[in-house]
Design a protein around this motif. Structure first.
Motif, PDB file in Angstrom:
ATOM      1  N   TYR A  62      42.795  23.282  28.229  1.00 50.65           N
ATOM      2  CA  TYR A  62      42.652  24.694  28.549  1.00 50.65           C
ATOM      3  C   TYR A  62      43.860  25.475  28.051  1.00 50.65           C
ATOM      4  N   ALA A  63      43.610  26.715  27.704  1.00 50.52           N
ATOM      5  CA  ALA A  63      44.718  27.622  27.449  1.00 50.52           C
ATOM      6  C   ALA A  63      45.420  27.911  28.775  1.00 50.52           C
ATOM      7  N   ASP A  64      46.720  28.138  28.723  1.00 48.76           N
ATOM      8  CA  ASP A  64      47.471  28.406  29.946  1.00 48.76           C
ATOM      9  C   ASP A  64      46.924  29.620  30.685  1.00 48.76           C
ATOM     10  N   SER A  65      46.421  30.574  29.941  1.00 48.35           N
ATOM     11  CA  SER A  65      45.957  31.832  30.545  1.00 48.35           C
ATOM     12  C   SER A  65      44.708  31.661  31.403  1.00 48.35           C
ATOM     13  N   VAL A  66      44.005  30.547  31.228  1.00 38.94           N
ATOM     14  CA  VAL A  66      42.762  30.363  31.988  1.00 38.94           C
ATOM     15  C   VAL A  66      42.802  29.147  32.904  1.00 38.94           C
ATOM     16  N   LYS A  67      43.865  28.369  32.864  1.00 40.11           N
ATOM     17  CA  LYS A  67      43.963  27.176  33.712  1.00 40.11           C
ATOM     18  C   LYS A  67      43.815  27.547  35.175  1.00 40.11           C
ATOM     19  N   GLY A  68      43.008  26.777  35.874  1.00 40.72           N
ATOM     20  CA  GLY A  68      42.786  27.036  37.285  1.00 40.72           C
ATOM     21  C   GLY A  68      41.694  28.064  37.551  1.00 40.72           C
ATOM     22  N   ARG A  69      41.261  28.781  36.520  1.00 43.41           N
ATOM     23  CA  ARG A  69      40.197  29.785  36.686  1.00 43.41           C
ATOM     24  C   ARG A  69      38.928  29.393  35.944  1.00 43.41           C
ATOM     25  N   PHE A  70      39.079  28.769  34.800  1.00 45.48           N
ATOM     26  CA  PHE A  70      37.927  28.398  33.976  1.00 45.48           C
ATOM     27  C   PHE A  70      37.732  26.888  34.006  1.00 45.48           C
ATOM     28  N   THR A  71      36.470  26.473  33.915  1.00 40.37           N
ATOM     29  CA  THR A  71      36.146  25.055  33.864  1.00 40.37           C
ATOM     30  C   THR A  71      35.110  24.812  32.780  1.00 40.37           C
ATOM     31  N   ILE A  72      35.420  23.898  31.877  1.00 44.43           N
ATOM     32  CA  ILE A  72      34.476  23.537  30.830  1.00 44.43           C
ATOM     33  C   ILE A  72      33.790  22.240  31.236  1.00 44.43           C
ATOM     34  N   SER A  73      32.493  22.170  30.960  1.00 49.83           N
ATOM     35  CA  SER A  73      31.746  20.971  31.325  1.00 49.83           C
ATOM     36  C   SER A  73      30.636  20.739  30.323  1.00 49.83           C
ATOM     37  N   ARG A  74      30.073  19.531  30.395  1.00 49.76           N
ATOM     38  CA  ARG A  74      29.034  19.166  29.436  1.00 49.76           C
ATOM     39  C   ARG A  74      27.863  18.541  30.169  1.00 49.76           C
ATOM     40  N   ASP A  75      26.681  18.894  29.731  1.00 48.16           N
ATOM     41  CA  ASP A  75      25.453  18.257  30.204  1.00 48.16           C
ATOM     42  C   ASP A  75      25.053  17.245  29.149  1.00 48.16           C
ATOM     43  N   ASN A  76      25.279  15.960  29.448  1.00 47.22           N
ATOM     44  CA  ASN A  76      25.049  14.922  28.430  1.00 47.22           C
ATOM     45  C   ASN A  76      23.627  14.927  27.899  1.00 47.22           C
ATOM     46  N   ALA A  77      22.683  15.083  28.788  1.00 48.45           N
ATOM     47  CA  ALA A  77      21.279  14.938  28.385  1.00 48.45           C
ATOM     48  C   ALA A  77      20.797  16.085  27.516  1.00 48.45           C
TER      49      ALA A  77
END
Length: 128
Positions: A62-77
Motif C-alpha cells: 500500500y501507499a503510505d497515504s492509504v495504509k489503514g484506510r484501504f484494503t485490496i483483495s482478490r476473489d480467486n474464483a
C-alpha cells in the motif's frame, strides 16, 4: 490479451466508504500481480495498492497515504480484484486505474511502468 474492466466508482462524502473492483479476463491468472493507481487532475499517476499471488503465496502493498484506510483483495474464483476504501478524504479524489503484470512479486511494485495492462479507469470523487 488481458482485459481489465473497473467498476464501482462514484461520489461519496468525506469519511465515507466506497469499493472499486477490477474484473480481469483473457488468460489464466495463476501467478499474477494487480495494482490500483490513481491520477488526480494536474497530477502524476500514483500507486495506491497492489496484490500479487502465486501457487502458495499472496502479498500486498500500500501507499503510505492509504495504509489503514484501504484494503485490496482478490476473489480467486472470479479473477476479480477489489479495493475497499474507507475514511475517504477529498484528496482521494481521482480516476482510479486497475493494472496488471504477468508474474508474482514478494512486494507488488509501485511503479506504473512495471505494469503492462491497464483498465480504462473509474472516477472516485470525495466531497468535503
Amino acid at each position: 490479451q488481458v482485459q481489465l474492466v473497473e467498476s464501482g466508482g462514484g461520489l461519496v462524502q468525506a469519511g465515507g466508504s466506497l469499493k472499486v473492483s477490477c474484473a480481469a479476463s483473457g488468460r489464466t491468472f495463476t501467478s499474477y500481480t494487480m495494482g490500483w493507481f490513481r491520477q488526480a487532475p494536474g497530477k502524476d499517476r500514483e500507486f495506491v495498492a497492489g496484490i500479487s499471488w502465486g501457487w502458495s503465496s499472496t502479498s500486498t502493498s500500500y501507499a503510505d497515504s492509504v495504509k489503514g484506510r484501504f484494503t485490496i483483495s482478490r476473489d480467486n474464483a472470479k479473477n476479480f480484484v477489489s479495493l475497499q476504501m474507507n475514511s475517504l478524504k477529498p484528496e482521494d479524489t481521482a480516476v482510479y486505474y486497475c493494472a496488471a503484470r504477468d508474474n508474482y512479486s514478494n512486494r507488488p511494485p509501485s511503479r506504473s511502468y512495471d505494469y503492462g495492462d491497464w483498465g480504462q479507469g473509474t472516477q472516485v470523487t470525495v466531497s468535503s
